[in-house]
Design an enzyme around this catalytic site. Sequence first.
Site, mmCIF file in Angstrom:
data_model
loop_
_atom_site.group_PDB
_atom_site.id
_atom_site.type_symbol
_atom_site.label_atom_id
_atom_site.label_comp_id
_atom_site.label_asym_id
_atom_site.label_seq_id
_atom_site.Cartn_x
_atom_site.Cartn_y
_atom_site.Cartn_z
ATOM 1 N N LYS A 28 0.489 -0.484 5.473
ATOM 2 C CA LYS A 28 1.498 -1.104 6.327
ATOM 3 C C LYS A 28 1.948 -0.145 7.413
ATOM 4 O O LYS A 28 2.172 -0.544 8.545
ATOM 5 C CB LYS A 28 2.704 -1.493 5.486
ATOM 6 C CG LYS A 28 2.495 -2.719 4.661
ATOM 7 C CD LYS A 28 3.840 -3.109 4.078
ATOM 8 C CE LYS A 28 3.666 -3.735 2.726
ATOM 9 N NZ LYS A 28 4.847 -3.603 1.897
ATOM 10 N N ARG B 197 -6.849 0.256 -5.756
ATOM 11 C CA ARG B 197 -6.579 -0.414 -4.482
ATOM 12 C C ARG B 197 -7.879 -0.799 -3.810
ATOM 13 O O ARG B 197 -8.904 -0.165 -4.022
ATOM 14 C CB ARG B 197 -5.863 0.550 -3.534
ATOM 15 C CG ARG B 197 -4.472 0.882 -3.887
ATOM 16 C CD ARG B 197 -3.956 1.932 -2.920
ATOM 17 N NE ARG B 197 -3.487 1.345 -1.683
ATOM 18 C CZ ARG B 197 -2.263 0.864 -1.513
ATOM 19 N NH1 ARG B 197 -1.391 0.905 -2.495
ATOM 20 N NH2 ARG B 197 -1.896 0.347 -0.372
ATOM 21 N N GLU C 226 7.060 -5.517 -0.874
ATOM 22 C CA GLU C 226 8.293 -5.089 -0.222
ATOM 23 C C GLU C 226 8.265 -5.715 1.170
ATOM 24 O O GLU C 226 7.284 -5.541 1.891
ATOM 25 C CB GLU C 226 8.317 -3.571 -0.083
ATOM 26 C CG GLU C 226 8.377 -2.842 -1.406
ATOM 27 C CD GLU C 226 8.097 -1.357 -1.222
ATOM 28 O OE1 GLU C 226 8.989 -0.650 -0.754
ATOM 29 O OE2 GLU C 226 6.970 -0.937 -1.532
HETATM 30 P P1 ATP Z 1 0.891 -0.272 1.863
HETATM 31 O O1 ATP Z 1 0.322 0.818 1.053
HETATM 32 O O2 ATP Z 1 -0.086 -1.048 2.663
HETATM 33 O O3 ATP Z 1 2.037 0.153 2.691
HETATM 34 P P2 ATP Z 1 2.409 -1.176 -0.364
HETATM 35 O O4 ATP Z 1 1.681 -0.881 -1.598
HETATM 36 O O5 ATP Z 1 3.575 -0.367 -0.038
HETATM 37 O O6 ATP Z 1 1.405 -1.344 0.822
HETATM 38 P P3 ATP Z 1 3.761 -3.470 -1.351
HETATM 39 O O7 ATP Z 1 4.497 -4.472 -0.560
HETATM 40 O O8 ATP Z 1 4.525 -2.586 -2.214
HETATM 41 O O9 ATP Z 1 2.882 -2.680 -0.329
HETATM 42 O O10 ATP Z 1 2.601 -4.166 -2.155
HETATM 43 C C1 ATP Z 1 2.749 -5.308 -2.963
HETATM 44 C C2 ATP Z 1 1.684 -5.304 -4.006
HETATM 45 O O11 ATP Z 1 0.400 -5.272 -3.397
HETATM 46 C C3 ATP Z 1 1.785 -4.087 -4.900
HETATM 47 O O12 ATP Z 1 1.645 -4.491 -6.241
HETATM 48 C C4 ATP Z 1 0.636 -3.226 -4.457
HETATM 49 O O13 ATP Z 1 0.156 -2.484 -5.539
HETATM 50 C C5 ATP Z 1 -0.386 -4.254 -3.977
HETATM 51 N N1 ATP Z 1 -1.250 -3.668 -2.967
HETATM 52 C C6 ATP Z 1 -0.900 -3.080 -1.802
HETATM 53 N N2 ATP Z 1 -1.972 -2.603 -1.157
HETATM 54 C C7 ATP Z 1 -3.050 -2.908 -1.922
HETATM 55 C C8 ATP Z 1 -4.457 -2.682 -1.808
HETATM 56 N N3 ATP Z 1 -4.979 -2.039 -0.757
HETATM 57 N N4 ATP Z 1 -5.271 -3.123 -2.785
HETATM 58 C C9 ATP Z 1 -4.763 -3.786 -3.843
HETATM 59 N N5 ATP Z 1 -3.454 -4.034 -4.014
HETATM 60 C C10 ATP Z 1 -2.593 -3.606 -3.070
HETATM 61 MG MG MG Z 2 4.774 -0.289 -2.168
#
Ligand code: ATP
Ligand code: MG
Length: 813
Positions: free
Chosen positions: A313, A303, A64
Amino acid sequence: MKASLPRHLLLSTLLALALLHPALPLTVPSKTTKTGVTYPTNFISKIIADRPDPTPVCMRFPPEPNGFLHIGHAKSICVNFGLNEQFNEDGVMRTNVRMDDTNPLKESPFYVDSITKDTRWLIGKAAFPNKIMSTSSYFDEIYSCAEKLISNGLAYVDDLSPDEMRELRGTLTSPGHNSPNRDKIPTENLRLFQEMTRGEHPTGSLTLRAKIDMSSPNLNLRDPVIYRILTNTTHHNTGDKWNVYPMYDFSHPISDAIEGITHSLCTLEFEDHRVLYDWVLDSLTQSCGHSFPTRPRQIEFSRLNLKYTVLSKRKLIQLVEQNHVEGWDDPRLPTLSGVRRRGFQPLALKTFCSRIGVSKTDSNIDFAELENVARETMDKTARRAFVVVEPLKVTLTNYGLDGEEDFNMARHPKDESFGERKVPFGKHIYIEESDFFDGENPPKGFKRLVAGGKVRLRNAYVITCQEVVRDENNKPIELMCTYDDRTGNGVTPEGEKRVQGIVQWVSSSSSVTCDVAQYDRLFKAELPGSATGDFLDDINPDSVSIISGARCEPSVQADCLEHLDAVENAEGGGADVYHGDLHYQFERQGYYALDSSSSREKLVFNRVVTLRDTWGGEAAGKAKQEGGKERKRGGGGGGGGDEVAKDIERVSFVAAQIKSAEQHPDAEALLICKVDVGEEEDRVVVAGLAAHMSCEELTGKMAICVANLKPSKMRGVESQGMLLGVEDGGGDFGGLLEPPEGAGVGEVMKFEGFENKPDTMMKSKGAVKAFERVVEGLRVNREGGCESGEQAAFVSATTGAAVTSKIKGGNIR
Ligand code: ATP
Ligand code: MG
């Protein structure tokens, strides 16, 4: 672990980690690809390998655009792009990068650009897709999917407020209740939805909900909202076209299916959403006659979490917006922009991601793992050079040449393709201030320069220190030395003893001044915020130190000027050249990369990693603190190899008396104790003892206090020491560890057979790790005697009497 409570927490966390941590050493490597990354088999690659029809696989990375990417995202990128590399043997890239841009309130082109740049940097230009996908480019189709659901009685427009909706949703243990709008007829719903779309209803007044099951045990299926109104909101791609926006849970599976994704990989928090995604796609294909190129299979993995930093984020935005760091690319941040600026190379991140593996078990990995990989990869790719960070002038009184002579040296000791560099040498040079020991009794094993002693200048001559010139404070400012002209290029004259200490140097006239930024962890707690609930409380105030006035050899400057040109030209032409691509092993100092703040006038280098792990791992060879300044270790580039105190010699364990104890005003578990450790003033020690001992019981009691830990705030009160407690057999608190009978306050404890050489303060990462290892190893034996993991008994340094406990056979915490 600065005082008893966190230590105790830490121990239990460590134990839990030991149970949960996926095996860090690799499982059987399944494939090393062209990019040099080895991919171990994991449960996802097994599922893909076992697919009935071995057609190409399509994956996607779907961020996102509401923040910068971090190392957690790197894992996701590596998993998706890595599987493509492994399974699409035709070499065609079928992994998409898709901006899941359904929330214009939080998204912006600024983030789209950063995500594009960072992903491209990580996976490389060659593998990067030509086109970036975006959910917003499917808005028309997603909208028509919504209309189809409505027409088929599978979605309805609702006017409940968020509160009312929450009320009716029920809980995990009680079913929800239907909305009064649930049974409106499709034509009525369609009319309302179209009005919403035309902007005839204000933001928040109506929503479109999927009609699924208000009594489902899975809350995601209790008629989730699939569209919302956002009028007067401009989307960075679609402008003002839309007044309604699909919710992520609705648009996500549809976008995957539109793109022909075969395997939709995501993190575990989406596991409970899978049934909803399935419902959306099944309803559209089976009940509404919609067709998609594929029916993606969702697989969830855990994760990545990293210790001593934050991967979220939301928290990263807070750090940036509240100016706790310099910006998104602050080299201390775990953002991809940050680690790139710091100088981590993409291969190191990819290798790290392949090593941590993919599983369904939560993991909390030490940042040191990434540093280890960086060291390993940079050893192969980094040019070698001499830099003196804190210069001390050396004049060679018998050096006859007026000008300078050049020594030719390899740019890489193991790889000739790097070529050679010229390092000018002359009458006036600089060596590292810490390579000269000023005093009569250098620490045992110190092999570098002392007054009257010899040292080898790496790849040049052996010099002898004849005289020390001092300033008005008696501080050495120049060493008058002689050189031995028979010893050039590392030669040892026949029949003479080899000089053991070897140090790097630069010539004073041709070396170039530069800044060097040394980084430490951004957070001082393993799980930032675990003690106080606010991760900002654990920011490490000493996470960076910038040293100006370091001096590098001229070849470094020449490289840098050329590289700065390349970066400048690349920015114009859109190619991918970053400052940090130029990286070095500054001999005996560490791996460094050119910082993006560098100019032709001023070069700035970031320390990517030290040469060896200063956080632990190796029992010996730890940097020793002295007078608050960290002395460099020898040995890294073939130099000194000074022997320093063993872990258990570095900790100051003191017999102490608790003078008073009182409840911490803000923390139920903590007591604030005044503790006499034999110093002029009592120390304040905050201890997690409230549940175990009363203030009266503690007052007057003797205890063992760790007296050389860096003071740390515990719920606002600074703790200046730590009391050691003993666990009873069942893991509960069994009492304080006590000094031997008759021990005086302030008496020092040591381990039998070891010296007592405590650090002034155990502050550096290496020291903290050393301390952790010591406490880790402490046990009470069956006789009640306290021992370290190495079986050395804990005794009073003065009387030799054993430190004992009433509890027999327990851990120390
Ligand atoms: P955050 O939790 O940091 O705000 P998010 O999951 O909302 O991140 P997205 O932009 O939705 O961020 O993430 C894009 C992809 O990266 C998704 O498929 C998510 O599952 C993966 N992702 C995000 N954080 C991690 C992590 N710590 N380890 C592995 N994959 C991740
Ligand atoms: Mg997300």
